[in-house]
Motif scaffolding. Structure first.
Motif: not given
Length: 272
Positions: A81-108
């Motif tokens: 994160a970086y302070g553009l102003h004392d009252r205004l900040n911006v940021w960048v995030e870098l990383g990953a998502a992992y080991d989740g589940r996608l579920s729901g009702s579906a026709r088999i």
């Protein structure tokens, strides 16, 4: 120059030691001053985020269509994160998502019935950008803040499909399914400063789109497409958390999200 060298070193350490993606920073009251940096390592456990189908893309089997959820998802990573102003900040995030589940009702596939299908979501690079501003702060410590954040990952593998509520087996099935997701989020929060401890509570609006694409093939049954598009079932949510400061440059943040989704966020950061 020393600050720039330290920032680069800390960023590289966090990125190479972290397996995954950072969570939202919009709830935190903390604002770094103009010209300062904050480097954070932050992790999220998403217990459940409900989605609804918006377009089937012609797919009739396997892909979740009702009671759709992303659940047990893990995210962790680095934030600069970086302070553009004392009252205004911006940021960048870098990383990953992992080991989740996608579920729901579906026709088999191979049947005329519906069941609860579920797939494992693989590890994928994820990123986000954000901005937040301090709207108001009283001399006694009460304040208001607002934030916006855009988060995204693409072509996340959806593997190991199962039917969780019947005896149907997908042992002979192969798929090349992938899930892509982006989210835009805006939030407003109120906070109270008590020396080192700062609790806060807020509301957020989040619009997102998920896209499941690919094909499936099962020996003796046939093959088909997996095209489905999704958006959040509920776009309004709430969150609550706290910041705790120790020493001169360090802080810990803990946050819980609820209503539109349920998640817990924990992070630590260094300010310089």
């Amino acid at each position: 120059m020393p600050k720039k060298i330290l920032l680069l070193a800390l960023t590289l350490v966090l990125l190479t030691s972290s397996a995954a993606l950072a969570a939202e920073m919009g709830g935190s009251y903390y604002f770094i001053k103009k010209g300062m940096f904050e480097v954070s390592l932050q992790g999220t456990y998403v217990n459940e985020a409900k989605l609804k189908q918006t377009d089937s893309g012609g797919a009739t089997y396997l892909a979740p269509r009702e009671d759709v959820k992303i659940k047990e998802d893990k995210q962790m990573g680095a934030i600069v994160a970086y302070g553009l102003h004392d009252r205004l900040n911006v940021w960048v995030e870098l990383g990953a998502a992992y080991d989740g589940r996608l579920s729901g009702s579906a026709r088999i596939p191979g049947t005329s019935t519906y069941g609860q299908t579920e797939s494992t979501l693989g590890t994928v690079f994820a990123w986000a950008v954000g901005i937040k501003g301090k709207l108001y702060e009283h001399k006694k410590g009460f304040g208001l803040a607002a934030a916006m954040r855009y988060y995204r990952y693409d072509d996340r593998k959806a593997e190991d499909w199962t039917v969780t509520d019947t005896g149907t087996s997908f042992a002979n099935m192969t798929t090349d399914a992938k899930f892509s997701y982006w989210q835009f989020e805006g939030s407003v929060s109120a906070y109270w400063k008590f020396k080192r401890f700062v609790p806060y509570f807020g509301v957020k609006y989040a619009y997102a789109e998920g896209d499941l694409s690919g094909t499936w093939r099962q020996s003796g049954v046939g093959s088909g497409g997996l095209g489905q598009n999704y958006e959040p079932e509920q776009q309004l949510g709430m969150f609550a958390g706290f910041d705790f400061h120790f020493y001169k440059h360090w802080r810990i943040n803990v946050q819980a999200d609820f209503y539109s989704d349920t998640a817990i966020i924990v992070g630590g950061s260094y300010v310089f």
